[in-house]
Scaffold this motif. Structure first.
Motif, PDB file in Angstrom:
ATOM      1  N   LYS A   1      39.627  36.020  60.500  1.00 21.05           N
ATOM      2  CA  LYS A   1      38.536  36.721  59.479  1.00 21.05           C
ATOM      3  C   LYS A   1      39.332  37.421  58.697  1.00 21.05           C
ATOM      4  CE  LYS A   1      36.332  38.494  63.103  1.00 21.05           C
ATOM      5  NZ  LYS A   1      35.468  39.215  63.909  1.00 21.05           N
ATOM      6  N   LEU A   2      40.450  38.380  58.968  1.00 21.54           N
ATOM      7  CA  LEU A   2      41.009  39.101  58.126  1.00 21.54           C
ATOM      8  C   LEU A   2      41.944  38.556  57.157  1.00 21.54           C
ATOM      9  CD1 LEU A   2      44.241  39.618  59.429  1.00 21.54           C
ATOM     10  CD2 LEU A   2      43.085  41.045  61.029  1.00 21.54           C
TER      11      LEU A   2
ATOM     12  N   HIS B   1      43.374  40.633  67.795  1.00 25.48           N
ATOM     13  CA  HIS B   1      42.934  42.370  68.037  1.00 25.48           C
ATOM     14  C   HIS B   1      42.369  42.927  66.627  1.00 25.48           C
ATOM     15  CE1 HIS B   1      42.949  46.235  70.061  1.00 25.48           C
ATOM     16  NE2 HIS B   1      43.341  46.831  69.238  1.00 25.48           N
ATOM     17  N   MET B   2      43.051  42.844  65.732  1.00 27.37           N
ATOM     18  CA  MET B   2      42.450  43.506  64.334  1.00 27.37           C
ATOM     19  C   MET B   2      41.151  42.664  63.892  1.00 27.37           C
ATOM     20  SD  MET B   2      46.114  44.262  62.444  1.00 27.37           S
ATOM     21  CE  MET B   2      45.174  44.687  61.018  1.00 27.37           C
ATOM     22  N   ASP B   3      40.984  41.259  64.252  1.00 26.71           N
ATOM     23  CA  ASP B   3      39.731  40.589  63.856  1.00 26.71           C
ATOM     24  C   ASP B   3      38.744  41.111  64.845  1.00 26.71           C
ATOM     25  OD1 ASP B   3      40.301  38.831  62.142  1.00 26.71           O
ATOM     26  OD2 ASP B   3      40.657  37.119  63.086  1.00 26.71           O
TER      27      ASP B   3
ATOM     28  N   ASN C   1      53.892  35.153  68.756  1.00 26.01           N
ATOM     29  CA  ASN C   1      53.072  35.533  69.842  1.00 26.01           C
ATOM     30  C   ASN C   1      52.395  37.130  69.390  1.00 26.01           C
ATOM     31  OD1 ASN C   1      52.983  33.001  70.895  1.00 26.01           O
ATOM     32  ND2 ASN C   1      54.622  33.643  72.389  1.00 26.01           N
ATOM     33  N   GLU C   2      53.337  38.128  69.380  1.00 24.38           N
ATOM     34  CA  GLU C   2      53.001  39.367  69.279  1.00 24.38           C
ATOM     35  C   GLU C   2      52.062  39.248  67.913  1.00 24.38           C
ATOM     36  OE1 GLU C   2      55.500  42.688  68.619  1.00 24.38           O
ATOM     37  OE2 GLU C   2      56.351  42.450  70.926  1.00 24.38           O
ATOM     38  N   ALA C   3      52.511  38.664  66.838  1.00 23.73           N
ATOM     39  CA  ALA C   3      51.572  38.819  65.799  1.00 23.73           C
ATOM     40  C   ALA C   3      50.388  37.925  65.705  1.00 23.73           C
ATOM     41  CB  ALA C   3      52.312  37.928  64.499  1.00 23.73           C
ATOM     42  N   LYS C   4      50.235  36.823  66.506  1.00 22.11           N
ATOM     43  CA  LYS C   4      48.781  36.321  67.008  1.00 22.11           C
ATOM     44  C   LYS C   4      48.064  37.233  67.705  1.00 22.11           C
ATOM     45  CE  LYS C   4      50.444  31.438  67.295  1.00 22.11           C
ATOM     46  NZ  LYS C   4      50.538  30.221  67.824  1.00 22.11           N
TER      47      LYS C   4
END
Length: 192
Positions: free
Chosen positions: A114-115, A80-82, A72-75
């Motif tokens: 996207k990343l 956030h990075m996207d 869940n943190e990775a998602k």
């Protein structure tokens, strides 16, 4: 405080060198930085350098095992990075146990980020020096859209070219190729 210093350093580096891209090396949540601080740092660096620079994050400056502590943190991190238009993210999840991570990475890729996502990490079989068979296994399982290999640590130029040829044939895979370059020492440099 770390975020402010890093923001200034990255912005200054890109301006001073004329580079248009950089990969950040700051600890992941698994290592020592709380998730909130990581998110703030990634946001601050993006604001400091502007939207026209290419940014990526590799959370392994020491022996961090992962950028995050859970799927869940990775998602959340990927979303956030996207939003910040980062180009790629290395090692969003723990790299081991290897077989248990494959379905989790598939779930991350199903988010259609996207990343680019690169599965990598300390003691991982996929990363610098990745065997070709491991790269193919991860790509065909749908776990990554980027992989790294090297031309200097393990297998050499033929191995690296095999990765690049495979990526070209697939059309949707990026290879992060690591090269080690050097020049001969000049005569009389005092080194032996």
């Amino acid at each position: 405080m770390v975020a402010v210093i890093l923001q200034k350093q990255v912005a200054s580096y890109l301006e001073r060198t004329g580079m248009i891209a950089t990969k950040l090396h700051l600890p992941g949540n698994e290592d020592s930085m709380p998730l909130k601080d990581i998110l703030n740092t990634l946001t601050g660096v993006r604001k400091a350098v502007g939207d026209d620079k290419i940014l990526a994050w590799d959370p392994y400056p020491r022996k961090a095992e992962s950028a995050t502590t859970s799927l869940n943190e990775a998602k959340a991190m990927i979303r956030h990075m996207d939003d910040l238009n980062y180009a790629w993210f290395e090692g969003p999840l723990l790299p081991v146990p290897y077989d248990e991570q494959i379905p989790k990475y598939v779930e991350l890729m199903q988010m259609k980020p996207k990343l680019r996502i690169q599965a990598e990490g300390h003691e991982s079989p996929i990363g610098d020096g990745t065997l070709y068979s491991d790269m193919v296994r991860r790509v065909e399982a749908g776990t990554v859209n980027q992989c790294s290999t090297d031309a200097y640590m393990r297998e050499g130029l033929t191995h690296a070219k095999r990765f690049l040829d495979d990526a070209k044939a697939r059309g949707d895979l990026v290879i992060n190729l690591h090269l080690g370059l050097g020049s001969p020492r000049p005569p009389g440099d005092g080194l032996r």
